[in-house]
Design an enzyme around this catalytic site. Structure first.
Site, mmCIF file in Angstrom:
data_model
loop_
_atom_site.group_PDB
_atom_site.id
_atom_site.type_symbol
_atom_site.label_atom_id
_atom_site.label_comp_id
_atom_site.label_asym_id
_atom_site.label_seq_id
_atom_site.Cartn_x
_atom_site.Cartn_y
_atom_site.Cartn_z
ATOM 1 N N GLU A 59 2.647 13.542 5.432
ATOM 2 C CA GLU A 59 1.409 13.211 4.727
ATOM 3 C C GLU A 59 0.144 13.796 5.367
ATOM 4 O OE1 GLU A 59 2.527 9.083 2.557
ATOM 5 O OE2 GLU A 59 2.041 8.873 4.669
HETATM 6 C C1 ACM Z 1 6.451 8.198 5.334
HETATM 7 O O1 ACM Z 1 6.854 7.263 4.653
HETATM 8 N N1 ACM Z 1 5.183 8.597 5.257
HETATM 9 C C2 ACM Z 1 7.350 8.921 6.212
#
Ligand code: ACM
Length: 668
Positions: free
Chosen positions: A311
């Site tokens: 992310e």
């Molecule tokens: C995640 O759930 N951002 C690895």
């Protein structure tokens, strides 16, 4: 018939049915288990004999086994005259846990004694857990079922991730969950230690990481060592995750020079994907990472180190002219190329410290060293893609506990299923296993156990047992037993349920609160995060938090409804529907003046109506009364009753829906 009296040996292997073995509450189900005659009686006399001097870890495990046996049976073991268990172990010397360790064991329980054989301490640890699960009451007292077991796991990596950043989890919470992991033969504790919400590990080299990045809630190095030792005693590896280059805002609070923007930075008490990102164009960032990972690598003995990598939203990279110039000059194409550049440099650092790197599936990029382990979380495809690119991989997509899916949903996710189905035999060997993930945005130390257990036991079975072990009725039957027995490990999924219900109302009878809470399931992260803004300081003491992740009561009602549709009497179901219908009247007096409970007043009314419809549907089914139109109208009503409110879903509508659909079918 009691299976102990079977003359012939009953083999329940990978491909046969479970119907013949209802009384063995083994979970995960062993590779091979067969009845071997009468049980071994359990009394206060229980000696464990080793055929050779045991390694210290096994000696401790044997002592824990005996005390756990006492806890689970209530039989105090006060005498050690008679050998009840012979352990032949450890042709291989004991060592640090490593991926791919031999976990095989065999177990033979006869009327006079049990014999456990394993080449390694880890194998013996697994066998001791199986032996514990075989202890149960019978007509003469307590006994260990007479069986022969040959067992070893399907996958070598069977993990549980715990996020301790969104909400800090004290060491006691971790230890009781390690105990539960041991019980179901999970072998990797993935410790998500750093994120925008907290830097939870004491750093000697960069102390502002934990002092400014954690508001005081972090683990000292001594506590980390203690957890690692505790896990090792249970045959569980501990893999630390130090998330970078995103999810790293807490690094920049004390060390803003690491960031891609000028700051200032602060702990982010809310949840989601945020902008702070390390600046991959600066050598000082790699020097910092080198020193930090040097410290982390020395602290954690495991050969794997997780660098996160998930992310990265790229906003601060896009807004930084110097970083954009770097991307152009190096021909990195875009932000993904920059992250790959970062990953390559970090991988060299990780390797220098003697570790193997792992990361979330975003780290996948054509030019990465092939021994980087990829953890697939965004989809199942990325697992197959990683494998095809030559990386070992493990699956977490489908095992996200914060989604609050049912045990059935989790159970049916197979690392080698879906997009991985087409992998060749040699490619499939690259699939190391999987990890259940407990992200804790909506979870406190009080509720975390109820979001992990018992569902994770179903995942543990998926990862340990043969692929063909998929019988849901058997799984649920065993899961219920495992769930109850976890109480004896100190897991609080059942006990905290009760105390949280009591907190909702001091005056309402617990049984009535339980009927209401057992009729609902909390929404997962997707449903909760759109309902209101949560932060680390939002109380998680509401009805939705008390409710358990999965309602066993509704699951049983659904099974009964299916039986009624197939001609069963439904007397139990009728009692359940009646209790639902009448519950609102019993609770009504307790809503006023109680904000915590009042929130559930509409749900309570809806449950009452659901019970009413259920009773009428049952009556119509029994009377074979033509009811197509009525059933269609009630299905529409049920749909409205089951819509999420106050962040829960009234799952009690499910068995009723089943009956209404049976009425519709009957009318056709
Ligand atoms: C995640 O759930 N951002 C690895």
């Amino acid at each position: 018939m009691n299976h102990f009296s079977f003359a012939a040996v009953l083999v329940i292997g990978a491909s046969s049915s479970f119907a013949a073995s209802p009384s063995w509450s083994l979970m995960p189900w062993p590779k091979k288990v067969e009845a071997a005659g009468a049980p071994l009686r359990l009394d206060r006399d229980f000696r464990i004999e080793f055929t050779a001097a045991p390694p210290a870890r096994l000696e401790r495990a044997a002592r824990r086994f005996l005390s756990q046996l006492t806890v689970e049976t209530g039989v105090p073991i006060t005498s050690s005259r008679t050998t009840r268990l012979v352990v032949e172990c450890c042709a291989k010397p004991d060592a640090a846990d490593r991926l791919g360790d031999d976990e095989a064991y065999t177990l033979h329980v006869s009327t006079t004694q049990a014999r456990l054989e394993a080449e390694t301490v880890t194998g013996a640890l697994r066998g001791l857990q199986t032996l514990l699960q075989l202890a149960r009451p019978d007509a003469q007292g307590f006994a260990i079922a007479g069986v022969r077991v040959e067992d070893s796991p399907r996958f070598p990596w069977r993990g549980l991730l715990l996020d301790v950043t969104s909400h800090f989890m004290p060491v006691a919470v971790i230890k009781r969950n390690l105990d539960a992991m041991e019980a179901v033969k999970l072998n990797v504790f993935h410790w998500h230690l750093t994120d925008d919400q907290g830097f939870r590990i004491e750093s000697g080299v960069f102390p502002k990481l934990h002092t400014l990045g954690s508001a005081g809630d972090y683990y000292t190095r001594q506590e980390i060592r203690d957890v690692i030792d505790y896990a090792h005693d249970r045959g569980i590896r501990v893999v630390p995750e130090i998330d970078m280059p995103g999810h790293s805002g807490t690094w920049m609070i004390g060390y803003p020079e690491l960031g891609s923007a000028s700051g200032p930075y602060a702990i982010i008490p809310t949840f989601g994907v945020y902008d702070p990102t390390l600046d991959p164009t600066q050598d000082r960032v790699y020097t910092f990472i080198d020193e930090l990972l040097g410290e982390i690598s020395a602290l954690f003995p495991d050969e794997y180190l997780h660098i996160g990598g998930d992310e990265v939203n790229g906003k601060h990279w896009k807004a930084n002219a110097g970083i954009q110039k770097f991307i152009r000059e190096r021909g990195l194409k875009n932000e993904a190329g920059l992250q790959a550049y970062f990953n390559r440099r970090v991988e060299a650092i990780v390797r220098k410290h003697g570790k193997k790197m792992m990361g979330w599936d975003e780290v996948l990029h054509p030019n990465l060293p092939r021994d980087i382990v990829v953890q697939s979380w965004r989809d199942h495809e990325s697992l197959a893609t990683a494998i095809k690119q030559g990386h070992p991989a493990l699956l977490s997509f489908g095992y996200y506990l914060d989604h609050l899916d049912t045990s059935k949903v989790y159970y049916l996710v197979d690392p080698l299923g879906g997009p991985a189905t087409g992998l060749s035999e040699s490619e499939a060997r690259g699939v190391l296993g999987g990890e259940a993930c407990m992200w804790t945005e909506f979870v406190s130390p009080e509720t975390v156990d109820s979001r992990i257990w018992p569902m994770t036991a179903a995942i543990a079975e998926r990862l340990w047992s043969s692929r063909s072990v998929t019988d849901l009725a058997s799984m649920f039957q065993r899961l219920d037993v495992v769930s109850r027995r976890l109480d004896w490990r100190g897991v609080r999924h059942n006990t905290n349920y009760e105390s949280m219900l009591r907190r909702l109302s001091e005056t309402a009878p617990l049984e009535d609160l339980r009927v209401l809470a057992d009729a609902v399931e909390p929404l997962g992260i997707d449903g909760r995060e759109i309902t209101r803004t949560y932060s680390q300081s939002t109380p998680l003491n509401r009805f939705v938090d008390a409710a358990r992740g999965e309602s066993a009561a509704v699951r049983r009602a659904e099974a009964e409804a299916a039986a009624v549709s197939a001609g069963g009497s439904g007397s139990e179901l009728e009692r359940t529907f009646r209790s639902w219908r009448e519950n609102a009247a019993r609770l009504n007096a307790h809503f006023d003046g109680n904000a915590l409970l009042k929130e559930a007043a509409d749900v309570s009314r809806n449950l009452s109506r659901t019970g009413e419809i259920g009773l009428e549907a049952l009556g119509r089914l029994r009377a074979r009364q033509s009811s197509t139109e009525w059933a269609t109208a009630r299905l529409a009503e049920l749909e409205a009753l089951g819509r999420p409110q106050v962040e829960v879903r009234l799952v009690a509508v499910k068995p009723v829906r089943h009956l209404l659909m049976a009425l519709q079918r009957a009318g056709k």
